[in-house]
Structures are given as structure tokens and as C-alpha cells.
Motif scaffolding. Structure first.
Motif, mmCIF file in Angstrom:
data_model
loop_
_atom_site.group_PDB
_atom_site.id
_atom_site.type_symbol
_atom_site.label_atom_id
_atom_site.label_comp_id
_atom_site.label_asym_id
_atom_site.label_seq_id
_atom_site.Cartn_x
_atom_site.Cartn_y
_atom_site.Cartn_z
ATOM 1 N N VAL B 174 49.865 84.529 -19.353
ATOM 2 C CA VAL B 174 48.635 84.221 -18.618
ATOM 3 C C VAL B 174 47.367 84.461 -19.438
ATOM 4 O O VAL B 174 46.295 83.932 -19.114
ATOM 5 N N GLY B 175 47.499 85.198 -20.521
ATOM 6 C CA GLY B 175 46.334 85.443 -21.376
ATOM 7 C C GLY B 175 45.690 84.157 -21.876
ATOM 8 O O GLY B 175 44.464 84.064 -22.000
ATOM 9 N N GLY B 176 46.509 83.161 -22.150
ATOM 10 C CA GLY B 176 45.978 81.876 -22.609
ATOM 11 C C GLY B 176 45.099 81.219 -21.564
ATOM 12 O O GLY B 176 44.113 80.555 -21.889
ATOM 13 N N ARG B 177 45.474 81.406 -20.303
ATOM 14 C CA ARG B 177 44.668 80.835 -19.232
ATOM 15 C C ARG B 177 43.353 81.598 -19.084
ATOM 16 O O ARG B 177 42.281 80.994 -18.975
ATOM 17 N N VAL B 178 43.431 82.904 -19.107
ATOM 18 C CA VAL B 178 42.254 83.732 -18.832
ATOM 19 C C VAL B 178 41.269 83.680 -20.002
ATOM 20 O O VAL B 178 40.068 83.511 -19.805
ATOM 21 N N ASN B 179 41.794 83.806 -21.216
ATOM 22 C CA ASN B 179 40.923 83.980 -22.384
ATOM 23 C C ASN B 179 40.932 82.817 -23.369
ATOM 24 O O ASN B 179 40.241 82.864 -24.386
ATOM 25 N N GLY B 180 41.716 81.781 -23.074
ATOM 26 C CA GLY B 180 41.832 80.664 -24.012
ATOM 27 C C GLY B 180 40.501 79.999 -24.307
ATOM 28 O O GLY B 180 40.198 79.665 -25.464
ATOM 29 N N ALA B 181 39.676 79.814 -23.289
ATOM 30 C CA ALA B 181 38.404 79.102 -23.488
ATOM 31 C C ALA B 181 37.480 79.895 -24.410
ATOM 32 O O ALA B 181 36.839 79.331 -25.307
ATOM 33 N N VAL B 182 37.412 81.199 -24.202
ATOM 34 C CA VAL B 182 36.548 82.030 -25.044
ATOM 35 C C VAL B 182 37.024 82.002 -26.494
ATOM 36 O O VAL B 182 36.234 81.782 -27.423
ATOM 37 N N GLU B 183 38.326 82.190 -26.688
ATOM 38 C CA GLU B 183 38.837 82.267 -28.064
ATOM 39 C C GLU B 183 38.731 80.915 -28.772
ATOM 40 O O GLU B 183 38.462 80.855 -29.973
ATOM 41 N N ALA B 184 38.955 79.832 -28.023
ATOM 42 C CA ALA B 184 38.830 78.501 -28.626
ATOM 43 C C ALA B 184 37.368 78.202 -28.957
ATOM 44 O O ALA B 184 37.057 77.671 -30.032
ATOM 45 N N ALA B 185 36.480 78.557 -28.037
ATOM 46 C CA ALA B 185 35.054 78.258 -28.238
ATOM 47 C C ALA B 185 34.469 79.069 -29.389
ATOM 48 O O ALA B 185 33.584 78.594 -30.103
ATOM 49 N N ARG B 186 34.946 80.277 -29.573
ATOM 50 C CA ARG B 186 34.497 81.093 -30.712
ATOM 51 C C ARG B 186 34.675 80.357 -32.030
ATOM 52 O O ARG B 186 33.938 80.579 -32.980
ATOM 53 N N LYS B 187 35.718 79.535 -32.092
ATOM 54 C CA LYS B 187 36.026 78.819 -33.335
ATOM 55 C C LYS B 187 35.537 77.377 -33.283
ATOM 56 O O LYS B 187 35.940 76.550 -34.101
ATOM 57 N N PRO B 217 29.997 79.940 -26.258
ATOM 58 C CA PRO B 217 29.767 78.694 -25.511
ATOM 59 C C PRO B 217 30.839 78.467 -24.443
ATOM 60 O O PRO B 217 32.007 78.812 -24.652
ATOM 61 N N ARG B 218 30.413 77.881 -23.350
ATOM 62 C CA ARG B 218 31.342 77.600 -22.251
ATOM 63 C C ARG B 218 31.923 76.210 -22.452
ATOM 64 O O ARG B 218 31.192 75.226 -22.423
ATOM 65 N N ILE B 219 33.224 76.141 -22.638
ATOM 66 C CA ILE B 219 33.878 74.841 -22.828
ATOM 67 C C ILE B 219 34.824 74.585 -21.663
ATOM 68 O O ILE B 219 35.321 75.521 -21.035
ATOM 69 N N PRO B 220 35.068 73.307 -21.351
ATOM 70 C CA PRO B 220 35.962 72.980 -20.234
ATOM 71 C C PRO B 220 37.380 73.472 -20.511
ATOM 72 O O PRO B 220 37.845 73.447 -21.654
#
Lengths: 468, 468
Positions: B174-187, B217-220
Motif C-alpha cells: 500500500v505504500g505505493g498508493r499512499v506515497n507514490g505520487a510524492v516520490e514520483a513527483a520528487r523526480k 508538486p502535486r501530480i495526478p
């Protein structure tokens, strides 16, 4: 139709008592069949074909741009597999696009319902429509109803589909899908919603073809998922009137041309005589058409390929026909019959794989009664694949069901369809629903059938009358 | 956490050897428990409550108009069942609306993909976005990746969720769901798609809460269904670049007020002391919230009602709390803790039902070690319901997991969640997924637990430290 009770083993034992010694060629054929079966059970060729079609093409509704890609895919695939001849034959098909389909309960318990437009349905007015719901247990109950009950309503046909190995539940409930709109419109309904013709409990509706009739108004038609049908039924059971809104935007866009794609391995001594193995290339548009019918495409293509690779070709030609536009009314099959009218007498026997990817558990045929016991002897190798001997009342399935009236003998190699109607015509018809081992068993059965029929010296015609 | 191995039967036998004769009141309590269990197993009250909530309210996302209907429903239901006190307490929640979410493969194999926006996601630009896909096995692999790999891409986190009885596969993925957007947006990613956190093979995506972070940044963010994740993975495995289009229109619309709904049966001799039974009233918006958490609402409400109907009330008050806004971050639970801060010392013990409708197979508690063996003796009647004795490391689940840090003893009455993540947070979370017999077993367990705890003379505090 009598129930199958005996495996081929018992037939074989009986045959050994009753008939003269099996000819040397039959021994040779059985040895080839054993090798074909072994190869088929070890091979992942069929699975790779199904994977290729579902991933690289995906959904491929007849008449769509995606379906044109599927035709190109099929030609290229058959050529790459080394078929001797690969060609396409035109089929005129209507173009229908799904658009959006939304339904909501307006009162008494506002919430969305999940629906899918039935294939061929007209649209609602652009702003949608609202009406009260009237529920019927069956299409027959709708037909028996008073017009006053139905007029200006949304008709809800709430018949459940039974789960059976042979898929016979489908025939009992599918009438509501095919004829519900006509019967509802005759009585003045504004739309028809059916409980999905499916055995699952998923929020995925089962689409499928429906018909209109010239003298009856065309009303929108859609399927509710099973859980949504339960929900609507539960609301109605509370004794309150239920009002729905319905907004659907499918479009009919005239006709276009698509193609049957045909591949052949030419027979060694009777190249003009044909053992036809059929499947259909088109699919509904919401799934990737894995069990319906990438599986069939894969099974018959792989089976033909394995026979084509033998050191010695069988006597007759193996013809794989990947039919166009099965889902929208057997249009590819009808075109094939018309285009090959002069060749019908040369069709030795035909079979079609179009019931998913479950294991084959029984073989039925339709051949002249005098040839029947010898045909069972030809097919005795199926016992090793746990396939039971069936009856002589096969219809052939899908497009191939059009051939017996042309005098062509057919077989129905019956697959276990216990879960077929969980996924049939839904977005859930995807590759993960295919069991590679079961698919390989199908290929082994088709190689056995096709090779033996391509070698047989039996006279299979004229056909007996169809059993009712 | 140690594995449970013994049923209560063995505990009971052992207890009889080690402790003095069971007091007469305990005998009386056990007789009441037997009667409660018999009644619960025969009753369809819980199923009727779950049916009422799912049919008459249906989806009820915190902050939505439907959720306001759910609050009214809950108050009316508790009153109609004769609870002594029924009241609501405000909870401020953000309003988020799902809108549309569409994804398509643009190249190399054009076709639609089925996705669902994650809860709280921002929208894409109105015209959508297009980008190449970069796939990672896990969130950890994304975190370890070079920025250059990720920049301007759509990140695809393709981790499968394992099926386990205790649902422990969820925590791993579930970590990918909760934190995926933040970690992806960081990069520098433009969007994130995750493989659904679910164990099914259905074309229904699993939504659920995701987070943003102030400085990123907030990404979809959206979930692909498992079959669609397979499909995307299969395309990528062909070694070609895959380009997707993504169009999502969720909206965040500020805050609104919803409510925890609370009902009580007042205790006979210690009315200010509370046995709290929790569940949550809100649901995600695509299903009718049957297993998550109409089942829990039904179980704890029915259990309290059955205790409330006894000829003699137990000593303590049974308080049912139907929490608001669990799905969007335990907001109802946090509000409850704040609003009842002065009353925390009066909470004797608490438990929450929020893991579907599967049978309870184990009871864990968290109480002072000196009371533990006597607590197991209180709960020995659970053996008749096939519930094993667990450990003293319970966390309490969902909102009730907030209470141990306030000093409140808790229990975790563990349900079989083998199929819970087939349906969790999907449109498929509907009433048909509840087995009425399993639901009744849950009620029987909760009546046993709540009655014994409301009668107990044990001192359960202070709590031991949480086991890691």
C-alpha cells in the motif's frame, strides 16, 4: 441430447471386439496423433498467439479501426507461422460505437448504477431520459404483461443466468437481451434494462447483440451488472416506485468492409478437400477478447501449425478460418458460406473453437450414421486427453453451425464452460482468464481431430437430420 | 506477533487447573453468553442492517451529499432499534469528488486502460496529458531510481498484493498508493499509476487514500486494475517505449461537516464506564460499501442491540460509535479522541469491526498482563464459535487503533480476510459479497466480547507496550 457417459477407452475396447483388425494406416495415424498430442501439451505456442492478439491488438469490435489492425495481425501471424496460403476475404459489416452509458436511481435512493449498452442499441435523447421502472422475471413475463403496466416505463428484465458446464444457462436467459427491446417497445416502454446474461457477481455488465424490428420503435437497451440488478430489485421489493435516469450515446455509422482471414496447410494427396478449423477474430469492445475468442484463434492456429510441421502432410488440406464479425451476427460465417458455395462439397468436416479456454471434456460429431463407429475409432486417441465420446448431434458452434445445412459434417469439441459466462462479453475478458495448460489440452484435441479427419478414408455424408 | 495455535478450549482446561473455582457470577455470565450466541447465530438482524445501508444509502464518501444521508440513516436506525441514547458529533472533512478518469495507450498498441483516481488526487490538465511510461517493481525501486529515468514520465508502480488470511499483503504494497505520487513527483514525473492494491483479477480498480507533501508538486495519481497492469507490463516487456494519455477530473472543494453517530445502551451499575464497539459509516464512492464497512456497522449495531434486549443490562454502558471519514484518514476517530479526551479513562475496552464480513478466527487483546489469563477465561465462550485465543498485542484496528495511546485497552477480533482485498475500495464492494452466516458469527463473537467486558471486574490498565 443424450448424456455422455463413456470415455473413448471403453469404445476402443468394444471396437476391438466388433470390427476387423485395425488397418496398418490407422496404427500409423495413431502414432502420429500421439506425437502431436505430446508436442501440443508441451507447447506454449497457443498461449503466445493469444497473448499477442490480446496485448498487441486488444479489443477489436467488428467494423472498428482496431478490428482492421486485428486483420493485419492475423495475416502477418499466419504468414510468420509458415502457412502455405494466407488470404483475406471481404465481409460487409455495420459500424457501431458504444459511446457513454450512464444510469442512476433518481428516487427513492439516489445512486449510480453500472450498465453497459447492448450491441446495436440506439442512444437516448442527448439529455437522457427519466422514467419509472417496471420489473419482469423473464422475457416471457414481459410478453404476457398488459400494455398499461409497461407504457412510458423503463422495462427491467431480471432473469438470472444459471451456471452449467455446457453453458446451457445462456440459452435460457439470452432471449431477454436479444428481443427485450422489441417486446418492451411494442408495449410503449421508453427503454429496456436487462440483468446481465452472466453468472458472476462483478460490477461489470455483459454486453452482446440485440435486435430491432422494422415496425417497432427503437428504444435504448442496456445490461445492468448482477450486483446492480440485485440493488434495483431490492429497491423495488420495498414497494416504492423507482425512477431511473438513463443517458446513452452509442452511434451507428453505416457499413464498412472487414475480412475473414484464412490460412491453409495444403493436403498431400487430396489438396482440394478441406478440414476446416474455425474461430473468430473479432471481439466485443470492452475486454481484450481473450476467451472470446483469442483462445479459439490460438487453439486452431496452433493445431494447424503443428500438423503443418509434421514430416509428412496429411491427405487433406487443413484450413484455418478466422471469421470476421461473429459477435454482431455471424456475418463472417455467412459471407464465407456465400463466397465458398461452390466449394461446400469439398468441405470434409469442420469444427470451431468459440467457447473460451476451458478443457475439452467431450467430442460430439455429426456424420453419416454408417461412418459413426469408425469416426469414434479415429478419435479414440482423445481418451488420453480425458475427452469423452459424445453423440452424433453436433451443431458445430458459431459460424460452423451454418455448415450442416450446406451438407458439411461437423464436430463440436466441447469445452468446460463453467466459468465462461463469468467473463463473456465483459471488460473482464482478459488474458489472465486463460489457463495455459487447459489451452494446450485444447490444441492437443484439435490436432488429434484435424489430423485424423485429414487422413480418413470414410464417407461422412449425407448427414443425418439434426437432433432436437 | 506470535502465531495463534490454541483454541480457547485448551485455555479453558488449563485455567481450570490453575485458578480457583470460577465464581458464580462468571457461571451466570457464561450462561448469558450462550444465549446471546444462540440468538446471534439465528438472527438476520445484522444482514438486514447491512442491506438497509447499502441499498437505501449506497455509496457514501465522507463529505458527500450521500454521506449526509448516511448520517441521517444511522441516527434513525439506532433510534428505531431502541438504543437508550443516540447522538451525533461533528467532524470536519475535506470534500473531494472523483470526476472522470480515462487512460489510453497511445503507442505502440492503442487501447483503453481501466483506471480509478486515488482518493485526493489532483486533476490532469483539462485536455489531459501524454507521456512515456517508466515501470518500477516497487515504491522502493522508484525511490532508488535516477531522476533522469523518471523526469517527465508517467511512473508505473507494478507491485502485486499478496493474498493472506490476515490481510498482511496489504501493508506490503500500500505504500505505493499512499506515497507514490510524492516520490514520483520528487523526480519530476508528471503522473503516477499504481497496480491496484488488490488480490483479484477483475477489471475494477482499487481506489484509496493518497497523500501529497507541501514541498513537492502535486501530480495526478490513479490505480490500474490488475489485468490492465498486466497488459501495460506485457507491452513494456516487448522492449518498446509505451506512451499513455491520461485525463482525470477530480475536484477538491474545501471542507464540510459530517458526523460520528453514536448509540448507547446504558450500563446498569457502572453507566459511566464504556465498552466501545466501533465501525465506520463512510465508504469509498464506487461500491456500496458493503464489506467496507456496512458489515462492521451491522455487526456492532446488532451485537449491542442483542445485549440491550437482555432481561438484565450488564454493568457497563455499551457504546456503538459509527465513525465518520475513516477512509480519508481516520478523521472521525481523531475527532472522537479530541471530543472525548476527558472521558478516555472511562473507556474500559474498545474494539472495531472494519475488515469485511469474513468469520472471526482469532481474538487478540491488549490489556495489563496481570489480567490476561482472566480475560481469556471471560472469552472462553468464543471457542464454541471456532475463535482461537490470540496474543496480547492487539492494536484495535482503524479508529480504535488511536485509543491505546490514550491508555484504553483494546481487542482485535480478527476476521478471515482471504478475499477482502478482492473487493476492497472497488465498485465490487456490494452486498452480495457478504455471507449472512459469517456475518451472524461475527455478531455472536461481538456479543460475547462486549457482554463479558461490560460485566468484568478486572482491572485492565495500565497497558503493556505495543509489540512490534
Amino acid at each position: 441430447m443424450k448424456k455422455p457417459t463413456l470415455l473413448f477407452f471403453s469404445t476402443l475396447l468394444l471396437s476391438n471386439l466388433l470390427v476387423p483388425l485395425v488397418a496398418a494406416t490407422e496404427h500409423t495415424n495413431q502414432a502420429v496423433v500421439s506425437e502431436l498430442q505430446n508436442n501440443a501439451l508441451k507447447s506454449d505456442l497457443a498461449y503466445k498467439i493469444a497473448e499477442s492478439l490480446t496485448v498487441e491488438v486488444g479489443p477489436r469490435l467488428a467494423g472498428s479501426a482496431e478490428n482492421a489492425l486485428a486483420v493485419d495481425w492475423a495475416e502477418a501471424k499466419l504468414k510468420s507461422l509458415g502457412f502455405d496460403k494466407v488470404y483475406r476475404e471481404p465481409v460487409i459489416v455495420p459500424v457501431w460505437q458504444r459511446g457513454e452509458a450512464n444510469a442512476s436511481v433518481i428516487a427513492p435512493f439516489p445512486q449510480k448504477l453500472v450498465i453497459s449498452a447492448l450491441g446495436g442499441s440506439v442512444a437516448t435523447p442527448p439529455a437522457g431520459l427519466q422514467a419509472k421502472v417496471v420489473r419482469f422475471d423473464t422475457l416471457a413475463a414481459l410478453i404476457a404483461a398488459d400494455t398499461a403496466q409497461v407504457k412510458d416505463k423503463i422495462v427491467f428484465i431480471d432473469q438470472k443466468t444459471e451456471r452449467h458446464q455446457d453453458g446451457s444457462g445462456y440459452g435460457k436467459s439470452v432471449g431477454g437481451r436479444v428481443n427485450g427491446a422489441v417486446e418492451a417497445a411494442r408495449k410503449g416502454a421508453v427503454a429496456v434494462l436487462i440483468r446481465s446474461i452472466g453468472t458472476d457477481h462483478d460490477r461489470l455488465a455483459h454486453t452482446g447483440l440485440m435486435h430491432y424490428q422494422e415496425d417497432v420503435p427503437r428504444i435504448p437497451a442496456a445490461a445492468l451488472t448482477n450486483p446492480d440488478a440485485n440493488q434495483l430489485d431490492a429497491m423495488l421489493r420495498r414497494g416504492q416506485e423507482v425512477t431511473l435516469s438513463l443517458k446513452m450515446s452509442p452511434k451507428s455509422l453505416g457499413n464498412t468492409t472487414t475480412y475473414n482471414v484464412i490460412g491453409e496447410f495444403t493436403g498431400s494427396s487430396k489438396p482440394d478437400e478441406i478440414v476446416l478449423l474455425g474461430a473468430h477474430l473479432d471481439s466485443w469492445d470492452e475486454g481484450t477478447g481473450a476467451i472470446d475468442d483469442a483462445a479459439g484463434v490460438a487453439i486452431v492456429t496452433a493445431a494447424a501449425k503443428m500438423i503443418g510441421e509434421l514430416p509428412q502432410r496429411p491427405a487433406r488440406t487443413i484450413r484455418v478460418v478466422l471469421f470476421a464479425a461473429e459477435e454482431i451476427g455471424l456475418l463472417g460465417g455467412k459471407a464465407y458460406v456465400a463466397q465458398h458455395a461452390n466449394e461446400m462439397a469439398k468441405h470434409y468436416i469442420a469444427a470451431e473453437s468459440d467457447f473460451g479456454a476451458g478443457r475439452i471434456y467431450r467430442a460430439d460429431v455429426r456424420v453419416n450414421e454408417t461412418a459413426l463407429s469408425a469416426v469414434w475409432q479415429h478419435l479414440s486417441g482423445l481418451a488420453a486427453l480425458n475427452v469423452a465420446q459424445g453423440n452424433n448431434g453436433a451443431r458445430g458452434g458459431s459460424e460452423v453451425s451454418l455448415l450442416p445445412t450446406e451438407g458439411v459434417p461437423v464436430a463440436s469439441l466441447r469445452q468446460d464452460g463453467s466459468d465462461y459466462f463469468d467473463y463473456h462479453h465483459t471488460p473482464n475478458d482478459t488474458l489472465d482468464k486463460i489457463d495455459p495448460a487447459a489451452l494446450a489440452q485444447n490444441v492437443a484435441v484439435y490436432t488429434t481431430f484435424a489430423y485424423q479427419m485429414a487422413q480418413s478414408t470414410l464417407q461422412l455424408r449425407p448427414l443425418p437430420q439434426a437432433q432436437q
